[in-house]
Write an enzyme that holds these catalytic residues in place. Structure first.
Site, PDB file in Angstrom:
ATOM      1  N   TYR A  40       0.822  -1.204   0.000  1.00  0.00           N
ATOM      2  CA  TYR A  40       0.000   0.000   0.000  1.00  0.00           C
ATOM      3  C   TYR A  40       0.856   1.254   0.000  1.00  0.00           C
ATOM      4  O   TYR A  40       2.068   1.198   0.211  1.00  0.00           O
ATOM      5  CB  TYR A  40      -0.969   0.001   1.188  1.00  0.00           C
ATOM      6  CG  TYR A  40      -0.359   0.330   2.537  1.00  0.00           C
ATOM      7  CD1 TYR A  40       0.497  -0.566   3.170  1.00  0.00           C
ATOM      8  CD2 TYR A  40      -0.633   1.538   3.181  1.00  0.00           C
ATOM      9  CE1 TYR A  40       1.056  -0.263   4.401  1.00  0.00           C
ATOM     10  CE2 TYR A  40      -0.077   1.840   4.416  1.00  0.00           C
ATOM     11  CZ  TYR A  40       0.768   0.942   5.020  1.00  0.00           C
ATOM     12  OH  TYR A  40       1.335   1.256   6.240  1.00  0.00           O
ATOM     13  N   ARG A  59       8.107   3.972  -4.644  1.00  0.00           N
ATOM     14  CA  ARG A  59       8.187   2.981  -3.558  1.00  0.00           C
ATOM     15  C   ARG A  59       7.183   1.849  -3.784  1.00  0.00           C
ATOM     16  O   ARG A  59       7.452   0.695  -3.458  1.00  0.00           O
ATOM     17  CB  ARG A  59       7.964   3.646  -2.195  1.00  0.00           C
ATOM     18  CG  ARG A  59       8.193   2.671  -1.031  1.00  0.00           C
ATOM     19  CD  ARG A  59       8.159   3.355   0.325  1.00  0.00           C
ATOM     20  NE  ARG A  59       6.870   3.990   0.562  1.00  0.00           N
ATOM     21  CZ  ARG A  59       6.604   4.749   1.623  1.00  0.00           C
ATOM     22  NH1 ARG A  59       7.524   4.966   2.552  1.00  0.00           N
ATOM     23  NH2 ARG A  59       5.416   5.302   1.768  1.00  0.00           N
ATOM     24  N   LYS A 155       6.577  -2.037   2.100  1.00  0.00           N
ATOM     25  CA  LYS A 155       5.356  -1.459   2.695  1.00  0.00           C
ATOM     26  C   LYS A 155       4.180  -2.405   2.466  1.00  0.00           C
ATOM     27  O   LYS A 155       3.381  -2.219   1.544  1.00  0.00           O
ATOM     28  CB  LYS A 155       5.095  -0.068   2.085  1.00  0.00           C
ATOM     29  CG  LYS A 155       4.118   0.774   2.889  1.00  0.00           C
ATOM     30  CD  LYS A 155       4.203   2.206   2.458  1.00  0.00           C
ATOM     31  CE  LYS A 155       3.078   3.050   3.033  1.00  0.00           C
ATOM     32  NZ  LYS A 155       3.142   3.233   4.476  1.00  0.00           N
ATOM     33  N   GLU A 187      12.015   2.447  14.502  1.00  0.00           N
ATOM     34  CA  GLU A 187      11.126   3.505  13.993  1.00  0.00           C
ATOM     35  C   GLU A 187       9.850   3.514  14.812  1.00  0.00           C
ATOM     36  O   GLU A 187       9.671   2.698  15.717  1.00  0.00           O
ATOM     37  CB  GLU A 187      10.829   3.286  12.506  1.00  0.00           C
ATOM     38  CG  GLU A 187      10.186   1.946  12.211  1.00  0.00           C
ATOM     39  CD  GLU A 187       9.992   1.684  10.714  1.00  0.00           C
ATOM     40  OE1 GLU A 187       9.903   2.623   9.931  1.00  0.00           O
ATOM     41  OE2 GLU A 187       9.900   0.496  10.349  1.00  0.00           O
TER      42      GLU A 187
HETATM   43  N1  PMP Z   1       7.642   3.664   9.051  1.00  0.00           N
HETATM   44  C1  PMP Z   1       6.534   2.908   9.059  1.00  0.00           C
HETATM   45  C2  PMP Z   1       6.566   1.593   9.747  1.00  0.00           C
HETATM   46  C3  PMP Z   1       5.358   3.369   8.441  1.00  0.00           C
HETATM   47  O1  PMP Z   1       4.259   2.590   8.443  1.00  0.00           O
HETATM   48  C4  PMP Z   1       5.349   4.638   7.828  1.00  0.00           C
HETATM   49  C5  PMP Z   1       4.114   5.183   7.181  1.00  0.00           C
HETATM   50  N2  PMP Z   1       3.512   4.316   6.338  1.00  0.00           N
HETATM   51  C6  PMP Z   1       6.532   5.388   7.846  1.00  0.00           C
HETATM   52  C7  PMP Z   1       7.654   4.870   8.463  1.00  0.00           C
HETATM   53  C8  PMP Z   1       6.588   6.758   7.209  1.00  0.00           C
HETATM   54  O2  PMP Z   1       6.638   6.660   5.815  1.00  0.00           O
HETATM   55  P1  PMP Z   1       6.085   7.824   4.884  1.00  0.00           P
HETATM   56  O3  PMP Z   1       6.856   9.054   5.249  1.00  0.00           O
HETATM   57  O4  PMP Z   1       6.397   7.372   3.521  1.00  0.00           O
HETATM   58  O5  PMP Z   1       4.624   7.956   5.177  1.00  0.00           O
END
Ligand code: PMP
Length: 292
Positions: A40, A59, A155, A187
């Site tokens: 996603y 991505r 993702k 994270e």
């Molecule tokens: N880490 C994780 C585990 C996430 O789920 C997300 C958001 N989907 C992010 C980091 C941040 O990614 P982005 O800046 O592309 O939304």
């Protein structure tokens, strides 16, 4: 947006059709439903325009590639579907969620991929992104062990552990959780983690299979370097984070979210820190310049 019995209803996209949300259907045999076999993206919308869009599409391709998933829609069509949904649902500020799955086939671990058509679903969510309680008041974070699988760089829709992590954070009186593996912060449950040291250095851990390569993370790093403060990529422990001058998260739907406490220990006097707020403003301004 259509209205049925006085209730505003979104138009969503499912496999080539724009339909009212209550009429949208996906097979019970969909691999994402049965195996979590789907990927996603979430792209934000400001002033009716998409933020960081090319990077989100890039991505998505990478995720599909890593999983050997067929990709049968063009980038032009992906953009056109996003724009059509933003338009039909009158989204000025909010997000567009896109999910692509391997497709629907009778349940078995192994299956014939030859004739499998990926499932593609998109929907919008209208919500404030700029003036939010998180931006104004910041987030309380608690730490939890990172018990996810070894390919967090993809993702996928396997969001059970992050979801449980957020529930645990809530039950501990916090807003979100940062995950810790081998003593270092990986994270947030749905965001990348940053600290600002007492010397003013902005730090985030390097990319690896253990974290998602956040689009907001990458954009923020570009803007920060351009304004003279390159972000330092190195690992940091949760103890270092608790002792930092400031901390913040990045994600497509939050942008730059101030962290005001970690495991009950206040940072920057328990309110959003000045470096974080500056970065948030820079991110929003620069993103708007590039919005599609
Ligand atoms: N880490 C994780 C585990 C996430 O789920 C997300 C958001 N989907 C992010 C980091 C941040 O990614 P982005 O800046 O592309 O939304």
């Amino acid at each position: 947006m259509s209205v049925v019995k006085g209730v505003a209803m979104r138009t969503v996209y499912v496999n080539g059709a724009y339909v009212p949300e209550t009429e949208a259907k996906v097979s019970v045999f969909d691999r994402a439903f049965l195996f979590g076999d789907g990927i996603y993206e979430v792209a934000s919308v400001l002033g009716g325009k998409l933020i960081d869009f090319p990077a989100h599409v890039a991505r998505l391709h990478r995720s599909a590639n890593e999983l050997g998933m067929r990709f049968n829609v063009s980038d032009e069509d992906i953009l056109a579907i996003h724009r059509e949904l933003i338009d039909r649902n009158g989204v000025e500020e909010g997000v567009v969620y896109l999910q692509m799955t391997r497709g629907a086939v009778d349940r078995d671990f192994l299956f014939d991929t030859d004739n499998l058509e990926p499932t593609l679903v998109l929907f919008t969510q209208t919500r404030p992104l700029i003036d939010t309680p998180v931006a104004r008041n910041g987030l309380k974070i608690v730490s939890i062990p990172d018990l996810r699988w070894g390919r967090c760089d993809i993702k996928t829709v396997q969001l059970l552990y992050p979801s449980l992590g957020k529930m645990e954070a809530k039950s501990r009186g916090a807003d979100d959780a940062w995950m810790v593996r081998d003593g270092v912060v990986t994270e947030g449950t749905s965001n990348n983690a940053f600290i600002v040291t007492k010397n003013g250095a902005i730090v985030t851990r390097p990319l690896s299979n253990e974290i998602l390569p956040g689009i907001t993370r990458a954009a923020l790093m570009t803007y920060s370097a351009a304004s003279g403060t390159p972000v330092e990529e190195r690992e940091f422990t949760i103890e270092e984070a608790r002792d930092a001058a400031e901390a913040f998260i990045t994600s497509a739907s939050v942008f730059v979210g101030p962290v005001i406490s970690i495991d009950g220990i206040e940072l920057s006097g328990g309110k959003p820190g000045p470096v974080t707020l500056g970065l948030r403003q820079t991110y929003v301004e620069e993103s708007l310049k590039r919005a599609l």
